[in-house]
Design a protein around this motif. Structure first.
Motif, mmCIF file in Angstrom:
data_model
loop_
_atom_site.group_PDB
_atom_site.id
_atom_site.type_symbol
_atom_site.label_atom_id
_atom_site.label_comp_id
_atom_site.label_asym_id
_atom_site.label_seq_id
_atom_site.Cartn_x
_atom_site.Cartn_y
_atom_site.Cartn_z
ATOM 1 N N ALA A 18 0.825 -1.209 0.000
ATOM 2 C CA ALA A 18 0.000 0.000 0.000
ATOM 3 C C ALA A 18 0.859 1.260 0.000
ATOM 4 C CB ALA A 18 -0.930 0.003 1.212
ATOM 5 N N THR A 19 1.944 1.258 0.757
ATOM 6 C CA THR A 19 2.818 2.426 0.805
ATOM 7 C C THR A 19 3.418 2.718 -0.559
ATOM 8 O OG1 THR A 19 3.353 2.040 3.139
ATOM 9 C CG2 THR A 19 4.888 3.399 1.876
ATOM 10 N N HIS A 20 3.832 1.688 -1.273
ATOM 11 C CA HIS A 20 4.399 1.893 -2.608
ATOM 12 C C HIS A 20 3.341 2.409 -3.587
ATOM 13 C CE1 HIS A 20 7.694 -0.455 -0.926
ATOM 14 N NE2 HIS A 20 8.429 -0.088 -1.960
ATOM 15 N N LEU A 21 2.137 1.876 -3.510
ATOM 16 C CA LEU A 21 1.059 2.332 -4.396
ATOM 17 C C LEU A 21 0.696 3.784 -4.121
ATOM 18 C CD1 LEU A 21 -1.285 -0.812 -4.420
ATOM 19 C CD2 LEU A 21 0.248 -0.037 -6.248
ATOM 20 N N VAL A 22 0.601 4.132 -2.845
ATOM 21 C CA VAL A 22 0.275 5.521 -2.487
ATOM 22 C C VAL A 22 1.408 6.450 -2.899
ATOM 23 C CG1 VAL A 22 -0.216 7.111 -0.582
ATOM 24 C CG2 VAL A 22 -1.238 4.835 -0.596
ATOM 25 N N PHE A 23 2.637 5.995 -2.785
ATOM 26 C CA PHE A 23 3.784 6.816 -3.177
ATOM 27 C C PHE A 23 3.706 7.179 -4.665
ATOM 28 C CE2 PHE A 23 8.240 7.372 -4.564
ATOM 29 C CZ PHE A 23 8.623 8.399 -3.701
ATOM 30 N N VAL A 24 3.381 6.212 -5.503
ATOM 31 C CA VAL A 24 3.237 6.472 -6.938
ATOM 32 C C VAL A 24 2.065 7.424 -7.183
ATOM 33 C CG1 VAL A 24 2.722 5.428 -9.188
ATOM 34 C CG2 VAL A 24 4.283 4.271 -7.599
ATOM 35 N N TYR A 25 0.948 7.176 -6.506
ATOM 36 C CA TYR A 25 -0.231 8.045 -6.650
ATOM 37 C C TYR A 25 0.107 9.467 -6.220
ATOM 38 C CZ TYR A 25 -5.134 9.519 -6.356
ATOM 39 O OH TYR A 25 -6.319 10.185 -6.544
ATOM 40 N N TRP A 26 0.882 9.601 -5.149
ATOM 41 C CA TRP A 26 1.295 10.905 -4.634
ATOM 42 C C TRP A 26 2.144 11.660 -5.653
ATOM 43 C CZ3 TRP A 26 6.527 11.979 -3.087
ATOM 44 C CH2 TRP A 26 6.710 13.198 -2.415
ATOM 45 N N LEU A 27 3.051 10.958 -6.333
ATOM 46 C CA LEU A 27 3.873 11.595 -7.358
ATOM 47 C C LEU A 27 3.010 12.114 -8.513
ATOM 48 C CD1 LEU A 27 6.944 9.174 -7.570
ATOM 49 C CD2 LEU A 27 6.915 11.489 -6.610
ATOM 50 N N VAL A 28 2.037 11.307 -8.948
ATOM 51 C CA VAL A 28 1.127 11.734 -10.017
ATOM 52 C C VAL A 28 0.308 12.935 -9.550
ATOM 53 C CG1 VAL A 28 -0.822 11.043 -11.471
ATOM 54 C CG2 VAL A 28 1.021 9.412 -11.009
ATOM 55 N N PHE A 29 -0.111 12.914 -8.294
ATOM 56 C CA PHE A 29 -0.860 14.023 -7.690
ATOM 57 C C PHE A 29 -0.048 15.310 -7.729
ATOM 58 C CE2 PHE A 29 -1.079 16.387 -3.636
ATOM 59 C CZ PHE A 29 -2.390 16.856 -3.656
ATOM 60 N N LEU A 30 1.210 15.243 -7.311
ATOM 61 C CA LEU A 30 2.065 16.432 -7.289
ATOM 62 C C LEU A 30 2.304 16.981 -8.694
ATOM 63 C CD1 LEU A 30 4.838 15.555 -4.670
ATOM 64 C CD2 LEU A 30 2.842 17.008 -4.342
ATOM 65 N N LEU A 31 2.382 16.096 -9.682
ATOM 66 C CA LEU A 31 2.638 16.502 -11.066
ATOM 67 C C LEU A 31 1.360 16.914 -11.797
ATOM 68 C CD1 LEU A 31 5.250 13.750 -12.002
ATOM 69 C CD2 LEU A 31 5.708 16.162 -11.540
#
Length: 274
Positions: A18-31
């Motif tokens: 879950a942490t890895h999935l959220v991390f990727v989602y967070w990067l897309v969110f920031l961009l």
């Protein structure tokens, strides 16, 4: 009990994924979702950005909403980290204590990213319009920040997620003492450092960006330097050993001696003399 050990195993694996999935989602969110996946974004979508004469510089209800959402993250993350709370809930020294904490943290972080609201509809940044020369500088810092965070997750999975806790009876977990190798050999708070660098290196600097980065900066600085280190400096934790480590290692910026030690694999005193 076997049930608790099975729970520990499942929760730690869930938290890791879950942490890895959220991390990727967070990067897309920031961009700002540059490839149009339909995710939540740091700024409003282009269709909701209004002209300067009709936009709202500060959407007050969204400020209150974001503060409440962030309080959910800070509250659960900080409260559940306290020893007295763990003891009161019967979690202290249980094999699922760390996995449960990591699982809750990953879910609450994901909820924060998913439900976050921009505080203005006057501006939006587009990463695809940022000059390559600027991305070269900012992108390098973000890449190093990502290396710190991902390295932290992969090098120390049991420390972060409790992936090996299911193997031991309650209270019989091995304790490693001061962690001085990568990434702790570079900075005292590698994950916090990675997020701090990434937030401020992001070449956006819209009001939404500064708002979000400021909240996380307050959380990181207060959470690590006041609460976390306040406990680690106590006699019942590491005492003088942690004080020596603290003096030799930067909180959020690596000292030259730390970089040399990590690159050469030698203790800092030897790396400095080399």
């Amino acid at each position: 009990m076997a049930y608790f050990h099975a729970l520990s195993y499942v929760l730690s694996r869930f938290a890791f994924l879950a942490t890895h999935l959220v991390f990727v989602y967070w990067l897309v969110f920031l961009l700002n979702d540059p490839f149009h996946f339909g995710t939540n974004t740091l700024d409003y979508p282009p269709s909701l950005i209004k002209p300067a004469e009709s936009c709202t510089p500060l959407i007050k209800e969204n400020v209150s909403y974001d503060l409440g959402l962030f309080a959910l993250w800070w509250g659960t993350h900080s409260i559940l980290a306290r020893k007295v709370v763990k003891q009161a809930l019967g979690l202290w020294e249980q094999p699922f204590e760390r996995p449960l904490f990591a699982a809750i943290a990953s879910v609450i972080w994901g909820v924060n990213v998913l439900l976050w609201r921009p505080i203005t509809d006057c501006e939006r940044w587009d990463p695809l319009t940022v000059p390559l020369s600027r991305w070269g500088i900012h992108g390098t810092i973000i890449a190093l920040a990502t290396l710190l965070v991902v390295g932290f997750l992969w090098v120390l999975p049991d420390h972060v997620f409790g992936t090996a806790k299911y193997q031991y009876p309650r209270g019989k977990f091995p304790h490693s003492g001061i962690l001085a190798g990568f990434p702790y050999g570079l900075v005292r708070h590698p994950a916090a450092t990675g997020f701090l660098w990434a937030y401020w290196a992001l070449p956006a600097y819209t009001r939404n960006h500064i708002w979000l980065a400021s909240l996380w900066t307050v959380f990181i600085v207060v959470g690590t330097l006041v609460f976390e280190e306040g406990g680690l400096k106590g006699i019942d934790e590491f005492g003088k050993k942690y004080a020596a480590y603290r003096n030799a290692t930067g909180a959020f910026c690596p000292y030259p001696s730390s970089v040399r030690a990590v690159l050469t694999g030698k203790p800092k005193s030897q790396a400095k003399a080399a």
